[in-house]
Scaffold this motif. Structure first.
Motif, PDB file in Angstrom:
ATOM      1  N   PHE A 235      39.836 -63.915  96.236  1.00 15.90           N
ATOM      2  CA  PHE A 235      40.757 -62.872  96.706  1.00 15.90           C
ATOM      3  C   PHE A 235      42.009 -62.798  95.850  1.00 15.90           C
ATOM      4  O   PHE A 235      42.531 -61.705  95.578  1.00 15.90           O
ATOM      5  CB  PHE A 235      41.123 -63.138  98.171  1.00 15.90           C
ATOM      6  CG  PHE A 235      42.188 -62.221  98.701  1.00 15.90           C
ATOM      7  CD1 PHE A 235      41.863 -60.924  99.086  1.00 15.90           C
ATOM      8  CD2 PHE A 235      43.504 -62.644  98.807  1.00 15.90           C
ATOM      9  CE1 PHE A 235      42.849 -60.070  99.569  1.00 15.90           C
ATOM     10  CE2 PHE A 235      44.501 -61.795  99.288  1.00 15.90           C
ATOM     11  CZ  PHE A 235      44.162 -60.500  99.669  1.00 15.90           C
ATOM     12  N   CYS A 236      42.493 -63.963  95.390  1.00 16.96           N
ATOM     13  CA  CYS A 236      43.758 -64.000  94.656  1.00 16.96           C
ATOM     14  C   CYS A 236      43.684 -63.292  93.302  1.00 16.96           C
ATOM     15  O   CYS A 236      44.713 -62.974  92.705  1.00 16.96           O
ATOM     16  CB  CYS A 236      44.239 -65.440  94.476  1.00 16.96           C
ATOM     17  SG  CYS A 236      43.264 -66.401  93.305  1.00 16.96           S
ATOM     18  N   LYS A 237      42.480 -63.037  92.799  1.00 10.81           N
ATOM     19  CA  LYS A 237      42.328 -62.371  91.506  1.00 10.81           C
ATOM     20  C   LYS A 237      42.459 -60.853  91.599  1.00 10.81           C
ATOM     21  O   LYS A 237      42.456 -60.166  90.567  1.00 10.81           O
ATOM     22  CB  LYS A 237      40.987 -62.740  90.874  1.00 10.81           C
ATOM     23  CG  LYS A 237      40.866 -64.207  90.491  1.00 10.81           C
ATOM     24  CD  LYS A 237      41.851 -64.602  89.401  1.00 10.81           C
ATOM     25  CE  LYS A 237      41.681 -66.046  88.983  1.00 10.81           C
ATOM     26  NZ  LYS A 237      42.612 -66.443  87.908  1.00 10.81           N
ATOM     27  N   GLY A 238      42.548 -60.316  92.811  1.00 11.69           N
ATOM     28  CA  GLY A 238      42.820 -58.886  92.971  1.00 11.69           C
ATOM     29  C   GLY A 238      41.682 -57.970  92.550  1.00 11.69           C
ATOM     30  O   GLY A 238      41.925 -56.802  92.210  1.00 11.69           O
ATOM     31  N   TYR A 239      40.460 -58.440  92.596  1.00  9.33           N
ATOM     32  CA  TYR A 239      39.344 -57.590  92.165  1.00  9.33           C
ATOM     33  C   TYR A 239      39.176 -56.358  93.058  1.00  9.33           C
ATOM     34  O   TYR A 239      38.705 -55.312  92.600  1.00  9.33           O
ATOM     35  CB  TYR A 239      38.047 -58.394  92.124  1.00  9.33           C
ATOM     36  CG  TYR A 239      38.001 -59.398  91.002  1.00  9.33           C
ATOM     37  CD1 TYR A 239      38.178 -58.990  89.679  1.00  9.33           C
ATOM     38  CD2 TYR A 239      37.799 -60.753  91.248  1.00  9.33           C
ATOM     39  CE1 TYR A 239      38.149 -59.905  88.641  1.00  9.33           C
ATOM     40  CE2 TYR A 239      37.761 -61.669  90.214  1.00  9.33           C
ATOM     41  CZ  TYR A 239      37.940 -61.247  88.910  1.00  9.33           C
ATOM     42  OH  TYR A 239      37.913 -62.158  87.888  1.00  9.33           O
ATOM     43  N   VAL A 240      39.562 -56.474  94.315  1.00  9.53           N
ATOM     44  CA  VAL A 240      39.499 -55.307  95.209  1.00  9.53           C
ATOM     45  C   VAL A 240      40.359 -54.175  94.651  1.00  9.53           C
ATOM     46  O   VAL A 240      39.955 -53.006  94.644  1.00  9.53           O
ATOM     47  CB  VAL A 240      39.964 -55.707  96.626  1.00  9.53           C
ATOM     48  CG1 VAL A 240      40.195 -54.467  97.476  1.00  9.53           C
ATOM     49  CG2 VAL A 240      38.936 -56.612  97.298  1.00  9.53           C
ATOM     50  N   ASP A 241      41.537 -54.532  94.147  1.00  6.85           N
ATOM     51  CA  ASP A 241      42.438 -53.514  93.594  1.00  6.85           C
ATOM     52  C   ASP A 241      41.899 -52.952  92.283  1.00  6.85           C
ATOM     53  O   ASP A 241      42.032 -51.755  92.010  1.00  6.85           O
ATOM     54  CB  ASP A 241      43.823 -54.116  93.380  1.00  6.85           C
ATOM     55  CG  ASP A 241      44.435 -54.628  94.669  1.00  6.85           C
ATOM     56  OD1 ASP A 241      44.334 -53.914  95.686  1.00  6.85           O
ATOM     57  OD2 ASP A 241      44.999 -55.739  94.672  1.00  6.85           O
ATOM     58  N   LEU A 242      41.294 -53.807  91.468  1.00 10.61           N
ATOM     59  CA  LEU A 242      40.743 -53.336  90.203  1.00 10.61           C
ATOM     60  C   LEU A 242      39.561 -52.390  90.447  1.00 10.61           C
ATOM     61  O   LEU A 242      39.444 -51.339  89.791  1.00 10.61           O
ATOM     62  CB  LEU A 242      40.302 -54.525  89.351  1.00 10.61           C
ATOM     63  CG  LEU A 242      39.694 -54.209  87.986  1.00 10.61           C
ATOM     64  CD1 LEU A 242      40.620 -53.339  87.147  1.00 10.61           C
ATOM     65  CD2 LEU A 242      39.346 -55.504  87.246  1.00 10.61           C
ATOM     66  N   ILE A 243      38.709 -52.736  91.386  1.00  5.00           N
ATOM     67  CA  ILE A 243      37.585 -51.866  91.712  1.00  5.00           C
ATOM     68  C   ILE A 243      38.085 -50.541  92.292  1.00  5.00           C
ATOM     69  O   ILE A 243      37.551 -49.462  91.974  1.00  5.00           O
ATOM     70  CB  ILE A 243      36.629 -52.580  92.681  1.00  5.00           C
ATOM     71  CG1 ILE A 243      35.952 -53.759  91.968  1.00  5.00           C
ATOM     72  CG2 ILE A 243      35.581 -51.623  93.239  1.00  5.00           C
ATOM     73  CD1 ILE A 243      35.176 -54.681  92.887  1.00  5.00           C
ATOM     74  N   ALA A 310      41.500 -55.884  81.861  1.00 10.10           N
ATOM     75  CA  ALA A 310      42.352 -55.702  83.037  1.00 10.10           C
ATOM     76  C   ALA A 310      42.167 -56.866  84.002  1.00 10.10           C
ATOM     77  O   ALA A 310      41.047 -57.354  84.196  1.00 10.10           O
ATOM     78  CB  ALA A 310      42.025 -54.389  83.739  1.00 10.10           C
ATOM     79  N   LEU A 311      43.256 -57.296  84.602  1.00 10.93           N
ATOM     80  CA  LEU A 311      43.218 -58.345  85.623  1.00 10.93           C
ATOM     81  C   LEU A 311      44.315 -58.041  86.633  1.00 10.93           C
ATOM     82  O   LEU A 311      45.477 -57.852  86.256  1.00 10.93           O
ATOM     83  CB  LEU A 311      43.429 -59.721  85.002  1.00 10.93           C
ATOM     84  CG  LEU A 311      43.188 -60.930  85.915  1.00 10.93           C
ATOM     85  CD1 LEU A 311      41.721 -60.983  86.365  1.00 10.93           C
ATOM     86  CD2 LEU A 311      43.548 -62.228  85.201  1.00 10.93           C
ATOM     87  N   ALA A 312      43.952 -58.003  87.903  1.00 14.37           N
ATOM     88  CA  ALA A 312      44.874 -57.547  88.943  1.00 14.37           C
ATOM     89  C   ALA A 312      45.287 -58.672  89.892  1.00 14.37           C
ATOM     90  O   ALA A 312      45.464 -58.459  91.084  1.00 14.37           O
ATOM     91  CB  ALA A 312      44.236 -56.408  89.737  1.00 14.37           C
TER      92      ALA A 312
END
Length: 418
Positions: A235-243, A310-312
């Motif tokens: 969760f801390c990697k922010g993949y939800v936001d990147l997707i 990209a990394l969020a």
């Protein structure tokens, strides 16, 4: 004289451990014999690098427990009542530790005795620990039992590494932190407990490996724009936001192919499931690929073909994956969380956005996609930043310099041999 040190790592070799492997190789090139010890093996699905087999063969694992009762007994007899008292005092005075936690510390003290025995039998001059969690407790007990000196590298905020930080640092000979931000946190939070020597030494990249085989070519509107991201699925990697940002770009009429390298801590049975559901819900199955844990070679190949990295992350202590992308001259869009701003200068060698802001993330990606000259300029400046400040040998050199300064070549090892 060749130096011999123990090198204690948690769950090695895992998917994010390429930096440790680079540091060990750099130390070896300086004449240091690195004896690898790890708490346990990771899940097989997380061991993705080409050097995994060699690493496992070189590593002594502490868990599951090895049948080394004789070695543990020898160390406990050697230290005698004073050593037992030091360990008991540490267990009873550990800060913010429950009763069950103190029982756990008692068990770790026995593991510390085993590490002491390893140090004596293998003639270590020092033990370096790349963790401030239980591995640091083990090193602390080894020091209390046998006077083995140890040091710590802090890779993230202290709160991520559990209780008893005061004693872990108090008994260490020196410490290393990967960012200036963490240095300030340690100084402010543990001022009365930290050792005299604390150095800042960021993680690094092998720039001879991470170099392009062909010139970077930005997206110019033809075909899909290729975005690459890398890091454990958490969760801390922010993949939800990147997707979500990819979905926004798609709604703007931009064809996007996002590849994400990395796996969750449960070998694909954890957070990956949530991301797979999100991808299906948004109808992005043809746009977003979860590659799982992959080798360094695969990461480099993905960076070579990508238009943007990209990394969020919600919070990123520094980011080896970001460094690798920068070394490959990719324009990057990352969140300016944690210590990232010590690596990425906004508008100079990358673009920074706020965490948990997918619209702004999409806007920044779009800015690069529609400005090829900016993409090229940022990518070139990014590689130069890595060359100047984030080469792989830097942290190894800091560690080597401290050890050789503290322990001259006439020092005697625990076994009494010079």
């Amino acid at each position: 004289m060749n130096w011999s040190i123990g090198y204690l790592l948690p769950e090695f070799p895992g998917q994010t451990h390429i930096f440790w492997w680079r540091e060990m190789n750099a130390l070896a090139s300086m004449g240091v014999d690195v004896d690898i010890v790890s708490t346990r093996r990771p899940l097989s699905k997380l061991m993705s690098h080409t050097w995994v087999q060699e690493a496992q063969q070189r590593t002594t694992y502490l868990f599951p427990p090895r049948p080394n009762l004789l070695g543990i007994l020898i160390e406990l007899l050697r230290c005698g009542i004073p050593g037992w008292f030091r360990c008991l005092q540490a267990i009873l005075t550990a800060n913010n530790v429950s009763f069950s936690g103190r029982l756990r510390l008692l068990a770790l003290a026995l593991v510390g005795a085993e590490v002491s025995n390893l140090a004596r039998s293998r003639n270590w001059q020092h033990l370096h620990v790349h963790s401030c969690a239980d591995a640091a407790n083990i090193a602390m007990f080894a020091a209390l039992i046998s006077k083995l000196s140890y040091s710590l590298t802090l890779h993230g905020p202290l709160r991520d590494y559990g209780p008893n930080q005061e004693q872990k640092w108090q008994h260490a000979t020196f410490g290393i932190v990967i960012t200036q931000q963490l240095y300030e946190e340690v100084q402010n939070s543990l001022a009365d407990y930290i050792p005299k020597t604390i150095k800042v030494a960021p993680m690094g990249v092998d720039i001879d490996v991470f170099t392009r085989t062909s010139s970077y070519s930005p997206w110019r509107g033809n075909g899909a724009c290729r975005i690459f991201s890398c890091g454990r699925l958490n969760f801390c990697k922010g993949y939800v936001d990147l997707i979500a940002a990819v979905d926004i770009l798609r709604q703007q009429g931009i064809t996007v192919e996002l590849k994400i390298a990395g796996e969750d801590e449960h070998g694909g049975n954890g957070y990956r499931k949530e991301l797979e559901t999100l991808i299906q819900t948004l109808g992005l199955a043809d746009s977003v690929s979860l590659l799982g844990a992959v080798s360094e070679d695969t990461v480099k190949a993905c960076l070579e073909e990508a238009h943007i990295f990209a990394l969020a992350s919600l919070r990123e202590p520094l980011g080896v994956a970001i460094m690798e992308a920068m070394a490959m001259e990719l324009p990057i869009v990352v969140t300016g969380s944690g210590g990232v701003k010590e690596l990425v200068e906004a508008e100079v060698n990358g673009l920074l956005v706020e965490p948990q802001a997918p619209t702004k993330l999409a806007d920044a990606i779009s800015q690069l996609l529609h400005n090829p000259e900016l993409s090229i300029r940022l990518g070139q400046a990014a590689r130069e930043k890595v060359i100047q400040q984030f080469q792989a040998k830097r942290s190894a050199k800091v560690l080597y310099d401290i050890i050789t300064e503290l322990y001259p070549t006439t020092v005697e090892t625990l076994s009494g041999k010079s």
